[in-house]
Design an enzyme around this catalytic site. Structure first.
Site, mmCIF file in Angstrom:
data_model
loop_
_atom_site.group_PDB
_atom_site.id
_atom_site.type_symbol
_atom_site.label_atom_id
_atom_site.label_comp_id
_atom_site.label_asym_id
_atom_site.label_seq_id
_atom_site.Cartn_x
_atom_site.Cartn_y
_atom_site.Cartn_z
ATOM 1 N N HIS A 10 103.623 34.392 19.155
ATOM 2 C CA HIS A 10 105.079 34.286 19.054
ATOM 3 C C HIS A 10 105.630 33.902 20.422
ATOM 4 C CE1 HIS A 10 104.336 38.376 20.503
ATOM 5 N NE2 HIS A 10 105.409 38.152 21.243
ATOM 6 N N HIS A 37 109.085 34.072 23.362
ATOM 7 C CA HIS A 37 110.338 34.637 23.869
ATOM 8 C C HIS A 37 111.021 33.488 24.605
ATOM 9 C CE1 HIS A 37 108.878 38.811 23.163
ATOM 10 N NE2 HIS A 37 107.707 38.240 23.370
ATOM 11 N N THR A 92 108.449 44.853 23.113
ATOM 12 C CA THR A 92 109.508 45.178 22.144
ATOM 13 C C THR A 92 109.221 46.567 21.592
ATOM 14 O OG1 THR A 92 108.278 44.274 20.264
ATOM 15 C CG2 THR A 92 109.724 42.758 21.444
HETATM 16 S S1 B30 Z 1 104.404 41.586 22.722
HETATM 17 O O1 B30 Z 1 103.411 40.569 22.773
HETATM 18 O O2 B30 Z 1 104.287 42.620 23.708
HETATM 19 N N1 B30 Z 1 105.831 40.937 22.865
HETATM 20 C C1 B30 Z 1 104.034 43.613 18.733
HETATM 21 C C2 B30 Z 1 103.029 42.773 19.181
HETATM 22 C C3 B30 Z 1 103.152 42.137 20.411
HETATM 23 C C4 B30 Z 1 104.281 42.342 21.179
HETATM 24 C C5 B30 Z 1 105.287 43.173 20.734
HETATM 25 C C6 B30 Z 1 105.153 43.810 19.488
HETATM 26 C C7 B30 Z 1 103.878 44.289 17.417
HETATM 27 O O3 B30 Z 1 102.877 44.134 16.761
HETATM 28 N N2 B30 Z 1 104.864 45.059 16.997
HETATM 29 C C8 B30 Z 1 104.807 45.785 15.751
HETATM 30 C C9 B30 Z 1 104.085 47.095 15.940
HETATM 31 N N3 B30 Z 1 104.070 47.888 14.757
HETATM 32 C C10 B30 Z 1 105.327 48.353 14.350
HETATM 33 C C11 B30 Z 1 105.524 49.780 14.717
HETATM 34 O O4 B30 Z 1 106.613 50.266 14.509
HETATM 35 O O5 B30 Z 1 104.644 50.581 15.255
HETATM 36 C C12 B30 Z 1 103.386 47.285 13.701
HETATM 37 C C13 B30 Z 1 102.045 47.817 13.641
HETATM 38 O O6 B30 Z 1 101.647 48.932 14.231
HETATM 39 O O7 B30 Z 1 101.235 47.217 12.977
HETATM 40 CU CU1 B30 Z 1 102.699 50.159 15.635
HETATM 41 ZN ZN ZN Z 2 105.907 38.950 22.965
#
Ligand code: B30
Ligand code: ZN
Length: 262
Positions: free
Chosen positions: A94, A96, A200
């Site tokens: 993804h 930003h 995030t």
């Molecule tokens: S980043 O690359 O640091 N911007 C997530 C992955 C990469 C980045 C940020 C976020 C991500 O997967 N977020 C969703 C995480 N969770 C949601 C949750 O609430 O708690 C989904 C999950 O497991 O599968 Cu943990």
């Molecule tokens: Zn990211």
């Protein structure tokens, strides 16, 4: 249908700690990387990407970014080496980005910001059963960050921006098969690495960051395509553009950034 967090005045990065206290934790991301302070580590091997059989599945808009997802049911598409003890599977990538100019990256280099930052998100399937479990473990994720600098247009990015019309609204998903993110890598894989977090919410402190030093280029016109995405669903009245979806640098809190030699 509304997430409790975003990038606006009320729900932006400065407010995240209220719902996610780990926002003020000891290994948060992103950071400002100061090259002179990075420790050259000759024992850090090059990062090795096995992306040859890599196949994307779909592209979607989650209201925070635009995400391309991969089949992660086996070890066909992994990264190894560098700071990692075992193979990590590609789950998604993804971006930003900013609203205009050269703002938009999450990591910065001696205060320098880039127009955008690409994150290739991998998980440690040797140690954790699911991505969700890995995302909450201390060594669960490895994210490769690639800076996008304004300049010539990028041929590999066209395939992605050409799909944006199908995922303009939050919650929309479209088929996106056969895209290999190898095309988005710079020539050199020289990197900085440090222990950090998701940028995030839920901001889990689970990420080994691998930040590539060499940026790729993106044209102003291509950046304009990103800024036509919306943060709301099709049935909502709000027509806020998806832009400035980056978290600013967080305190280093004694962490060491290591630099690879090649
Ligand atoms: S980043 O690359 O640091 N911007 C997530 C992955 C990469 C980045 C940020 C976020 C991500 O997967 N977020 C969703 C995480 N969770 C949601 C949750 O609430 O708690 C989904 C999950 O497991 O599968 Cu943990
Ligand atoms: Zn990211």
């Amino acid at each position: 249908t509304r997430d409790p967090w975003g990038y606006g005045n009320e729900d932006g990065p400065d407010a995240w700690h209220k719902d996610y206290p780990i926002a003020q934790g000891n290994r948060q991301s992103p950071i400002d990387i100061i090259p002179e302070e990075a420790v050259h580590d000759a024992s850090l091997s090059p990062i090795f990407l096995s992306y040859d059989y890599c196949n994307s599945i779909n592209i979607y808009n989650n209201g925070h970014s635009v995400i391309v997802e991969f089949d992660d049911t086996d070890d066909r598409t992994v990264i190894r080496g560098g700071p990692l003890d075992n193979a990590y599977r590609l789950k998604q990538f993804h971006f930003h980005w900013g609203g205009k100019g050269n703002h938009g990256s999450e990591h910065t280099v001696r205060g320098k910001t880039y127009a955008s930052e690409l994150h290739l998100v991998h998980w440690n399937a040797a140690k954790y059963k699911t991505f969700g479990e890995a995302a909450a473990g201390p060594d669960g994720l490895a994210v490769i960050a690639i800076f996008l600098e304004k300049g010539d247009e990028h041929r590999g990015l066209h395939k992605i921006t050409d799909a944006f019309y199908m995922v303009k609204f939050k919650g929309s998903v479209a088929d996106f098969k056969g895209f290999n993110p190898k095309i988005l890598l710079p020539n050199s894989l020289v990197y900085w690495t440090y222990p950090g977090s998701l940028t995030t919410p839920p901001l889990h402190e689970s990420v080994t960051w691998i930040v590539l030093k060499e940026p790729i280029t993106v044209s102003e016109k291509q950046m304009g395509r990103f800024r036509m995405l919306l943060i709301s669903g099709e049935e909502e009245d709000d027509r806020t553009r998806m832009e400035n979806n980056f978290r600013p640098p967080q305190p280093l809190k004694g962490r060491k950034v290591r630099a690879s030699s090649n």
